[in-house]
Design a protein around this motif. Structure first.
Motif, PDB file in Angstrom:
ATOM      1  N   ARG A  70       1.317  -2.449   8.342  1.00  0.00           N
ATOM      2  CA  ARG A  70       0.823  -3.275   7.244  1.00  0.00           C
ATOM      3  C   ARG A  70       1.837  -3.482   6.142  1.00  0.00           C
ATOM      4  O   ARG A  70       1.653  -4.324   5.279  1.00  0.00           O
ATOM      5  N   GLY A  71       2.895  -2.685   6.099  1.00  0.00           N
ATOM      6  CA  GLY A  71       3.882  -2.853   5.048  1.00  0.00           C
ATOM      7  C   GLY A  71       5.148  -2.099   5.376  1.00  0.00           C
ATOM      8  O   GLY A  71       5.134  -1.121   6.117  1.00  0.00           O
ATOM      9  N   ARG A 123      -0.339   4.336  12.816  1.00  0.00           N
ATOM     10  CA  ARG A 123       0.520   3.229  13.260  1.00  0.00           C
ATOM     11  C   ARG A 123      -0.012   1.884  12.759  1.00  0.00           C
ATOM     12  O   ARG A 123       0.779   0.970  12.488  1.00  0.00           O
ATOM     13  N   TYR A 124      -1.315   1.773  12.623  1.00  0.00           N
ATOM     14  CA  TYR A 124      -1.858   0.553  12.009  1.00  0.00           C
ATOM     15  C   TYR A 124      -1.366   0.447  10.567  1.00  0.00           C
ATOM     16  O   TYR A 124      -0.933  -0.635  10.124  1.00  0.00           O
ATOM     17  N   ARG A 157       6.929   7.227   2.673  1.00  0.00           N
ATOM     18  CA  ARG A 157       7.632   6.939   3.914  1.00  0.00           C
ATOM     19  C   ARG A 157       9.054   6.503   3.606  1.00  0.00           C
ATOM     20  O   ARG A 157       9.272   5.589   2.811  1.00  0.00           O
ATOM     21  N   PRO A 158      10.042   7.132   4.216  1.00  0.00           N
ATOM     22  CA  PRO A 158      11.429   6.705   4.002  1.00  0.00           C
ATOM     23  C   PRO A 158      11.613   5.263   4.490  1.00  0.00           C
ATOM     24  O   PRO A 158      11.102   4.885   5.537  1.00  0.00           O
ATOM     25  N   THR A 159      12.331   4.474   3.731  1.00  0.00           N
ATOM     26  CA  THR A 159      12.595   3.096   4.129  1.00  0.00           C
ATOM     27  C   THR A 159      14.094   2.851   4.139  1.00  0.00           C
ATOM     28  O   THR A 159      14.844   3.501   3.416  1.00  0.00           O
ATOM     29  N   THR A 160      14.512   1.919   4.964  1.00  0.00           N
ATOM     30  CA  THR A 160      15.919   1.554   5.002  1.00  0.00           C
ATOM     31  C   THR A 160      16.043   0.063   4.829  1.00  0.00           C
ATOM     32  O   THR A 160      15.243  -0.698   5.363  1.00  0.00           O
ATOM     33  N   THR A 164       4.186  -2.815  -0.372  1.00  0.00           N
ATOM     34  CA  THR A 164       4.083  -1.368  -0.311  1.00  0.00           C
ATOM     35  C   THR A 164       2.617  -1.014  -0.161  1.00  0.00           C
ATOM     36  O   THR A 164       1.787  -1.406  -0.982  1.00  0.00           O
ATOM     37  N   VAL A 165       2.287  -0.305   0.901  1.00  0.00           N
ATOM     38  CA  VAL A 165       0.910   0.084   1.188  1.00  0.00           C
ATOM     39  C   VAL A 165       0.683   1.504   0.707  1.00  0.00           C
ATOM     40  O   VAL A 165       1.518   2.381   0.933  1.00  0.00           O
TER      41      VAL A 165
END
Length: 313
Positions: free
Chosen positions: A278-279, A273-274, A11-14, A22-23
């Motif tokens: 979570r992270g 979405r859950y 998943r891209p993160t900003t 990190t999940v």
């Protein structure tokens, strides 16, 4: 990774990860992910388990997957145990390579059984026996079908069908905000298709033989629930997110959730979405393809647009 049989996505993160979390989740696809030649890369690596599966099922699993004569892999009673076995062997191969363990396991419909296997809820034999019976019961409930409907949120879709006098259709899966699956009897689906076509709404019939995950599976639910009572289930060693609730299994609920899964919709979007809640960093891996990863990307894009909209960007 193992050839093309395991796909991954991060998943891209900003910005910074404030919690340092990190999940990591592993996905298992369900019916519809089968294809001619599946399992060719793992059957020979696990000859004992492959022979055991063939003996339990009463046919040569390798040749059915290799040849798919008369499109036998499209038959529910064959599709489900075959796909469960191939997914399981890829999971065992992943463990043999000592790949990183997951924080969560998720499966779409039939794939939930592979998620439960990966989490230690039951062994391979138990899982295969259950899936074999599940496939037989669902195949016996013939008649009706399922269709994927695009770009129409479920509440709006149901309103439109009611306005057009279409009855007997249920939402069978909430895959993404842009795709839901409906299920119903043959006449109800024909009416639904006519209503959708008249409104210019795109849809696609699915290659299944009955209206899975809907009220139309109610006749086989009680028999399957009774069958599940013959088995003992361990609590998951890794969190497994239930199709029914979109949340991790609670203690002691496995037979109930698996029975309800037959007649209730797959809440895939809620499940993802859950996970996202979570992270900040989320990594995914899919066993056997990338169809579920594509759904995840669609959900993430929708959520990103919502965030930008709420922030006024």
């Amino acid at each position: 990774m193992c050839g093309t049989d395991i796909a991954a996505w991060r998943r891209p993160t900003t910005g910074a990860d404030p919690g340092g979390i990190t999940v990591f989740a592993i996905f298992f696809p369900g019916q519809g992910a089968q294809f001619r030649g599946m399992g060719a890369d793992v059957f020979s690596r696990y000859p004992g388990m492959t022979r055991f599966a063939s003996d339990l099922l009463g046919y040569d699993l390798v040749s059915r997957c290799r040849d798919n004569q008369d499109d036998v892999l499209s038959r529910t009673e064959c599709t489900q145990p075959a796909l469960f076995t191939v997914n399981a062997l890829h999971t065992f191969e992943r463990e043999r390579r000592e790949a990183p363990p997951a924080d969560y396991c998720l499966g779409h419909s039939l794939g939930e059984y592979n998620a439960l296997l990966a989490a230690g809820v039951f062994d391979f034999e138990t899982g295969l026996r259950i899936v074999k019976r599940r496939g037989e019961l669902m195949a016996a409930a013939s008649g009706g079908g399922m269709s994927a409907v695009m770009n129409t949120p479920a509440p709006r879709l149901l309103d439109l069908l009611r306005e057009d006098g279409v009855e007997g259709v249920d939402v069978a899966a909430y895959n993404t905000d842009a795709q839901v699956v409906i299920a119903g009897g043959d006449s109800a689906l024909r009416a639904a298709h006519a209503a959708l076509k008249a409104r210019g709404i795109r849809f696609a019939s699915l290659r299944v033989g009955a209206a899975f995950h809907s009220r139309h599976m109610e006749p086989v639910r009680s028999e399957f629930e009774s069958f599940l009572k013959e088995f003992t289930f361990e609590e998951p060693g890794t969190a497994v997110i239930s199709n029914v609730t979109g949340r991790p299994y609670e203690p002691g609920t496995i037979p109930e959730m698996l029975s309800r899964q037959l007649v209730e919709p797959v809440r895939w979007a809620d499940s993802i979405r859950y996970l996202l809640s979570r992270g900040v960093g989320v990594e995914y891996e899919e066993i056997g393809g990338n169809s579920l990863l594509r759904m995840v990307r669609s959900i993430e894009k929708t959520d990103s647009r919502d965030v930008l909209s709420k922030s006024g960007v």
